[in-house]
Motif scaffolding. Sequence first.
Motif, PDB file in Angstrom:
ATOM      1  N   VAL A   8       0.839  -1.205   0.000  1.00  0.00           N
ATOM      2  CA  VAL A   8       0.000   0.000   0.000  1.00  0.00           C
ATOM      3  C   VAL A   8       0.872   1.253   0.000  1.00  0.00           C
ATOM      4  CG1 VAL A   8      -1.674   1.341   1.336  1.00  0.00           C
ATOM      5  CG2 VAL A   8      -1.994  -1.121   1.038  1.00  0.00           C
ATOM      6  N   TYR A   9       1.891   1.279   0.859  1.00  0.00           N
ATOM      7  CA  TYR A   9       2.791   2.437   0.880  1.00  0.00           C
ATOM      8  C   TYR A   9       3.481   2.630  -0.480  1.00  0.00           C
ATOM      9  CZ  TYR A   9       2.603   3.336   5.947  1.00  0.00           C
ATOM     10  OH  TYR A   9       2.220   3.671   7.220  1.00  0.00           O
ATOM     11  N   THR A  10       3.867   1.528  -1.112  1.00  0.00           N
ATOM     12  CA  THR A  10       4.496   1.625  -2.431  1.00  0.00           C
ATOM     13  C   THR A  10       3.536   2.259  -3.429  1.00  0.00           C
ATOM     14  OG1 THR A  10       5.842  -0.338  -1.985  1.00  0.00           O
ATOM     15  CG2 THR A  10       5.620   0.327  -4.287  1.00  0.00           C
ATOM     16  N   MET A  11       2.303   1.819  -3.414  1.00  0.00           N
ATOM     17  CA  MET A  11       1.295   2.352  -4.330  1.00  0.00           C
ATOM     18  C   MET A  11       1.028   3.834  -4.065  1.00  0.00           C
ATOM     19  SD  MET A  11      -1.247  -0.943  -4.369  1.00  0.00           S
ATOM     20  CE  MET A  11      -2.512  -0.164  -5.328  1.00  0.00           C
ATOM     21  N   MET A  12       1.187   4.254  -2.812  1.00  0.00           N
ATOM     22  CA  MET A  12       0.977   5.654  -2.442  1.00  0.00           C
ATOM     23  C   MET A  12       2.201   6.527  -2.733  1.00  0.00           C
ATOM     24  SD  MET A  12      -0.973   5.070   1.212  1.00  0.00           S
ATOM     25  CE  MET A  12      -0.493   6.684   1.771  1.00  0.00           C
ATOM     26  N   GLY A  13       3.313   5.880  -3.081  1.00  0.00           N
ATOM     27  CA  GLY A  13       4.533   6.625  -3.334  1.00  0.00           C
ATOM     28  C   GLY A  13       5.330   6.932  -2.083  1.00  0.00           C
TER      29      GLY A  13
END
Length: 98
Positions: A8-13
């Motif tokens: 999720v953090y990766t997808m949020m940048g």
Amino acid sequence: MYNDLGIVYTMMGSNDDALAALEGALALVERIGRRDHESYVRNNRVHVYYRQGRFREAVEEARHVLAMTEELGDAGSLGIARDTLVDAYRANECSSRP
């Protein structure tokens, strides 16, 4: 849970938060000896590395994931590991172009 949070953090940048969550996941799966889950976490870490501009680390980790996946005989994850390696190579190649 940490692995999902890292995704999720990766997808949020939020790459630093993603890496921290994935490191927590990696510590947990290594402690309990789940090499199959270790390969999943490491695969997700590759995506963070190349988003951070850490291209050589991304390629090295992706190669490690592919070797782990082959060793485990996880045919279902083999395509994903290969795809991630190609993504890492592509990111590395694009970073070295003028």
